[in-house]
Structure formats: C-alpha cells, structure tokens
Enzyme design. Structure first.
Site, PDB file in Angstrom:
ATOM      1  N   CYS A 165      -7.392   0.998 -12.229  1.00  0.00           N
ATOM      2  CA  CYS A 165      -6.257   0.411 -11.515  1.00  0.00           C
ATOM      3  C   CYS A 165      -4.978   0.547 -12.336  1.00  0.00           C
ATOM      4  CB  CYS A 165      -6.590  -1.045 -11.174  1.00  0.00           C
ATOM      5  SG  CYS A 165      -5.643  -1.740  -9.805  1.00  0.00           S
ATOM      6  N   HIS A 166      -4.302  -0.558 -12.677  1.00  0.00           N
ATOM      7  CA  HIS A 166      -3.087  -0.479 -13.497  1.00  0.00           C
ATOM      8  C   HIS A 166      -3.399  -0.349 -14.988  1.00  0.00           C
ATOM      9  CE1 HIS A 166      -1.360  -2.010  -9.730  1.00  0.00           C
ATOM     10  NE2 HIS A 166      -0.227  -1.468 -10.143  1.00  0.00           N
ATOM     11  N   GLU A 195      -0.212  -0.070  -3.593  1.00  0.00           N
ATOM     12  CA  GLU A 195       0.922  -0.798  -4.184  1.00  0.00           C
ATOM     13  C   GLU A 195       1.832  -1.328  -3.084  1.00  0.00           C
ATOM     14  OE1 GLU A 195       1.577  -2.488  -7.160  1.00  0.00           O
ATOM     15  OE2 GLU A 195       1.477  -0.563  -8.212  1.00  0.00           O
TER      16      GLU A 195
END
Length: 255
Positions: A165-166, A195
């Site tokens: 993910c991030h 997002e």
C-alpha cells in the site's frame, strides 16, 4: 571429597550454561530475522487528516512471519509506540482474523508499543524488511535517510524487501547502481482509483501508482480493494491492505 564434589557440580552447571548459550546463539544464526517497519506520523501535514499505520498492514505480516518461526522485529521511524489510523480499527477493516488476534495479543501489543527506531536496524542482522503502510508514511517514509539506507543495503546484500500500500513510499528514494530502485521493475502500490475513493488524493504528495510510473516502474494494477502482490526478483510489493498477507507470503517464498 565434599569440596571436590561441590566444585565438580559447579563445573557441570557452568558447562550446561555454556552449552545453552551456544545453542541459543546457533539458533539465532540460523533463524530467519525480519523487520516490519511502520510510520511514526499521525497526521497529514497538508490537511491535518489524522492518520498513522494501517492496522492490518502490521498484523497480517507479523503473524505470517511468526507462524513460520521467524524472529520478527517491529520498528518505526522514530521508535516507541507506533500510531494506528483509527479508521483501520473500525467496522470491516478490523474484522480480519489477524487484526482480531493482534488486539488481544500481549506480545504483539508490546512489540508495537516498544518498536525499534529504524536508525537502529542493521541490514547485516536481517534477512528481510517489510514496509507496512497507512497514510502516515506520506509524512515520514520520505526524507528519512535511515530508511532509504536500510532498503538500499538490504538490496545490495541480496535480502528480501517487501512493501504494501503506502509502505511502498519507502522504496521511492532508494537507488541501485545509481538508478531508481524500481526502474524497470514490476511493482504495485495503492492505486489512483483507490486514493480517489478515500478522498485523499489532494492530501498526499503523490499517489503511489503515479510515482511508481514516474520512477520507471512497471505498475501492475489489480481490482480495487482486492489482494494483488507483485514479485520482481527479491522485491515484493502489494497494492492495498487486502494484499498485506500476500506480500508476506511471497517474501516467505523468497526467504
């Protein structure tokens, strides 16, 4: 005679302790050791959005690695209690078995609350590094030389690096042979559409998908909110929280 027996008994105990010490050291040398790195940031600077690590993205790999018998070190950018995004503890987000287990697991909670500062991690002591996500990474995975250096050192030694993910932001400033680490590599991370769905496109410095493409990565998108993990050499990436376990499992395959 009593003195001799006493001395012999002391010697036996010392030998037993030494054997145990050697056994433990041998086990440490042969045991796979993996660090899971999380954010220490709890708010997005652009809009004040409260954030932190995404709970599943720490819990899922923690138990995948533990169940394989690995030694797991939980780390964060600053060390100490890693902040958790409150949203990840609500509703369906916290329903996965790993999350429910982590909430009740004193060992897990102690590891999270006493996380090691990333600057104290050494690549030579690790076989793998897993970068967990959460929007907090937008605040401290970039510009942290200790994290970038750790990733570069792990790649240089042939270790396994995973990110979900991030958490993939921790790969963006790393280089290999003078080029961006992800250049020409198959990879994935939180998508533009995901997002947009959480309405944070304007709150982050860039979307993981867009930045991967800018760095020359070959971005591979799966269906939104469904597991999608991509392996290229010893770099493993995952698209979203649902991919957390898949990234860890692919790392296990390489380890």
């Amino acid at each position: 005679q009593r003195l001799t027996a006493k001395l012999n008994g002391t010697g036996d105990r010392d030998r037993d302790r030494e054997r145990e010490r050697i056994r433990i050291e041998d086990r440490r040398r042969t045991m796979v050791r993996v660090a899971i790195v999380t954010t220490s940031c709890d708010v997005l600077e652009k809009n004040g959005h409260k954030t932190g690590l995404w709970f599943e993205e720490l819990a899922a790999p923690y138990y995948v690695f533990k169940e394989k018998g690995y030694e797991v070190v939980v780390a964060s950018i600053k060390g100490g209690d890693a902040p958790v995004d409150g949203m990840s503890l609500q509703g369906d987000f916290v329903k996965p078995e790993c999350c429910q287990k982590a909430l009740k697991d004193e060992g897990f909670q102690a590891a999270k609350k006493g996380s090691v500062a990333v600057a104290d991690l050494k690549a030579e002591d690790l076989d793998g590094v897993y970068l967990s996500g959460g929007h907090g990474t937008c605040g401290d995975f970039l510009g942290t030389e200790a994290l970038t250096g750790l990733v570069e050192s792990m790649v240089a030694k042939g270790g396994v690096v995973g990110a979900v993910c991030h958490g993939v932001l921790g790969l963006f400033e790393a280089k290999a042979s003078g080029e961006p680490l992800l250049k020409g590599k198959r990879c994935t991370g939180f998508s533009n559409s995901e997002e947009a769905a959480v309405q944070l496109t304007d709150a982050v410095p860039f979307t993981p998908e867009a930045r991967m493409v800018e760095l020359g990565g070959v971005y591979e998108k799966g269906d939104d909110w469904n597991p999608n993990s991509v392996v290229d050499g010893k770099i493993v990436t995952g698209q979203n929280p649902a991919s957390s376990a898949a990234v860890a499992e692919n790392m296990v395959g390489l380890l």
